[in-house]
Write a protein that holds these residues in place. Structure first.
Motif, PDB file in Angstrom:
ATOM      1  N   PHE A 154       0.864  -1.182   0.000  1.00 57.80           N
ATOM      2  CA  PHE A 154       0.000   0.000   0.000  1.00 57.80           C
ATOM      3  C   PHE A 154       0.895   1.224   0.000  1.00 57.80           C
ATOM      4  O   PHE A 154       1.866   1.294   0.755  1.00 57.80           O
ATOM      5  N   ARG A 176      -9.347   2.240   3.475  1.00 56.31           N
ATOM      6  CA  ARG A 176      -8.012   2.831   3.557  1.00 56.31           C
ATOM      7  C   ARG A 176      -7.326   2.484   4.874  1.00 56.31           C
ATOM      8  O   ARG A 176      -6.122   2.190   4.914  1.00 56.31           O
ATOM      9  N   ILE A 203      -2.311   9.054  -1.386  1.00 53.74           N
ATOM     10  CA  ILE A 203      -3.518   9.709  -0.885  1.00 53.74           C
ATOM     11  C   ILE A 203      -3.314  11.225  -0.895  1.00 53.74           C
ATOM     12  O   ILE A 203      -2.385  11.747  -0.280  1.00 53.74           O
ATOM     13  N   LEU A 257      -6.062  -0.996   4.536  1.00 51.64           N
ATOM     14  CA  LEU A 257      -4.926  -1.079   3.628  1.00 51.64           C
ATOM     15  C   LEU A 257      -3.649  -0.543   4.267  1.00 51.64           C
ATOM     16  O   LEU A 257      -2.541  -0.966   3.930  1.00 51.64           O
ATOM     17  N   ALA A 310     -14.843   4.110   1.956  1.00 50.49           N
ATOM     18  CA  ALA A 310     -13.472   4.354   1.515  1.00 50.49           C
ATOM     19  C   ALA A 310     -12.536   4.549   2.700  1.00 50.49           C
ATOM     20  O   ALA A 310     -11.403   4.046   2.697  1.00 50.49           O
ATOM     21  N   TYR A 362     -10.650  -6.101  -3.057  1.00 56.39           N
ATOM     22  CA  TYR A 362     -10.614  -4.674  -3.356  1.00 56.39           C
ATOM     23  C   TYR A 362     -11.650  -3.886  -2.565  1.00 56.39           C
ATOM     24  O   TYR A 362     -11.374  -2.788  -2.083  1.00 56.39           O
ATOM     25  N   TRP A 389      -9.619   4.809  -2.932  1.00 58.84           N
ATOM     26  CA  TRP A 389      -8.621   4.979  -1.888  1.00 58.84           C
ATOM     27  C   TRP A 389      -8.477   6.438  -1.472  1.00 58.84           C
ATOM     28  O   TRP A 389      -8.041   6.729  -0.360  1.00 58.84           O
TER      29      TRP A 389
END
Length: 413
Positions: free
Chosen positions: A202, A393, A207, A396, A389, A358, A330
């Motif tokens: 990741f 995130r 981001i 992840l 999301a 995913y 993401w």
């Protein structure tokens, strides 16, 4: 006695024709120190489209010899295949060339890894409802024999049998070539049982902050007329998904539906953009020739696409496993789907694996393309999407960083 700073690992990425392959590589390398010691090898067409706008050194390739020449000059420590599963199907490397490449790399002491767009379901491709990558064979036979109605049924059966046998043979060959090559994933995935090593990663630097999103928006080209200002809505369609939609609605019927969505966006005060196959963009361009607030692109560079992707208020797809949709996800930017797409329709195990890995047990937001777009409803759905999301995130974030992923590959036996 003092020691110098260890040199950074040299990386080489050999990338296929798919936008998703280049997109995943750029996501992996975004703002990473690794990118300074990285070279990208792109098929000629992708190289010509992106060469002046990529922030990472890149070169074109057309053959195994081209790749080996770069390996000789660059001496990479790790070579990433994006994706080894697709080179043969796309006509980039034969099975024999792929095996030669892997063998040559290992003889030089290079570590080898491949992305896996099938999430461990590649061996199930032979069970797909329609053979992936072989449809052109059947269509060609059907066209040639269209004037022999009595033969069409037998020909269809033969073509299906031929395609199935050929596809299963190709699946086996690819699996054999990659069976002990490290597999890498931008999502959490279970360790394999007795197979190749699996490594997830990741990139937290991908981001964007609110300030970065505003800066990106300022860089996106818009209509020259100052009166044409407003949120941008982006519609994205891949060629394979166009083929599915045409089977359902016909070319004319599908274009009518897309034109209706664009007209609705305009009526809501939005600036719509459609990026998709040339056949559709050309027809839509003619229909909206007098509308300065709408634009159409059959293709664009990765950098331009990413700018528009992150700038849009909403993005609409016909494919739930589009790599660029995950870039939105993401970053907590809403994305909606008119269809699950060709991958999910063709291969149920891939659909299940994609939703699991995913979306992490969440769900894509589907829209009925035959119903009008409702800005208020999309805003409401978008708020829920941002919550999903954020949860994804956070999960992840526990994965290895790109640097840690590369280190794990370097240290693997």
């Amino acid at each position: 006695m003092t020691h110098g700073t260890p040199r950074a690992a040299r990386l080489l990425f050999v990338i296929d024709h798919d936008f998703g392959a280049l997109g995943t590589v750029m996501y992996l390398l975004h703002r990473q120190p690794l990118s300074a010691s990285t070279t990208l090898l792109l098929p000629r067409r992708a190289y010509e489209l992106n060469k002046v706008r990529l922030p990472i050194a890149s070169r074109p390739y057309e053959s195994l010899r081209d790749i080996l020449d770069v390996v000789e000059s660059e001496s990479p420590d790790v070579v990433f295949l994006f994706s080894g599963y697709l080179f043969s199907a796309q006509g980039l490397l034969t099975f024999r060339a792929l095996r030669k490449l892997i063998r040559a790399l290992r003889q030089r002491g290079c570590k080898v890894a491949t992305s896996d767009p099938y999430l461990g379901t590649h061996y199930r491709i032979g069970d797909a409802d329609m053979p992936v990558g072989q449809g052109a064979i059947q269509r060609n036979l059907e066209r040639r024999l269209a004037r022999l109605p009595l033969a069409q049924g037998l020909i269809a059966q033969f073509a299906r049998f031929y395609n199935d046998r050929k596809l299963k043979r190709e699946v086996f060959r690819v699996a054999e070539s990659l069976k002990d090559v490290t597999q890498i994933y931008p999502v959490p995935i279970e360790p394999s049982e007795g197979g190749a090593k699996r490594v997830s990663f990741f990139n937290p630097l991908f981001i964007r902050t609110p300030d970065e999103l505003r800066s990106n928006a300022a860089a996106v080209a818009g209509p020259s007329d100052p009166a044409l200002r407003g949120p941008r809505w982006l519609f994205v369609l891949a060629q394979f998904d166009l083929e599915f939609q045409e089977k359902k609605y016909g070319r004319k019927g599908f274009v009518e539906l897309v034109a209706g969505k664009i007209r609705e966006a305009l009526d809501l005060g939005k600036l719509p953009m459609f990026i998709g196959p040339a056949a559709v963009t050309e027809e839509l361009s003619r229909r909206f020739a007098r509308d300065a607030g709408v634009s159409f692109l059959p293709t664009c560079s990765f950098e331009e696409f990413q700018q528009r992707l992150l700038d849009a208020e909403f993005v609409f797809y016909w494919q739930i496993f589009s790599t660029s949709a995950f870039f939105r996800l993401w970053n907590g930017l809403p994305v909606f789907f008119f269809d699950q797409g060709h991958n999910a329709r063709l291969l149920k195990p891939l659909r299940e694996a994609g939703l699991k890995h995913y979306y992490l047990a969440g769900s894509p937001i589907y829209l009925d393309i035959e119903k009008p777009l409702d800005a208020a409803e999309l805003t409401r759905l978008g708020a829920g999407f941002r919550e999903l999301a954020l949860d994804i995130r956070e999960r992840l974030a526990g994965l290895p960083t790109p640097e840690e992923m590369v280190k794990a590959i370097m240290e693997a036996g």
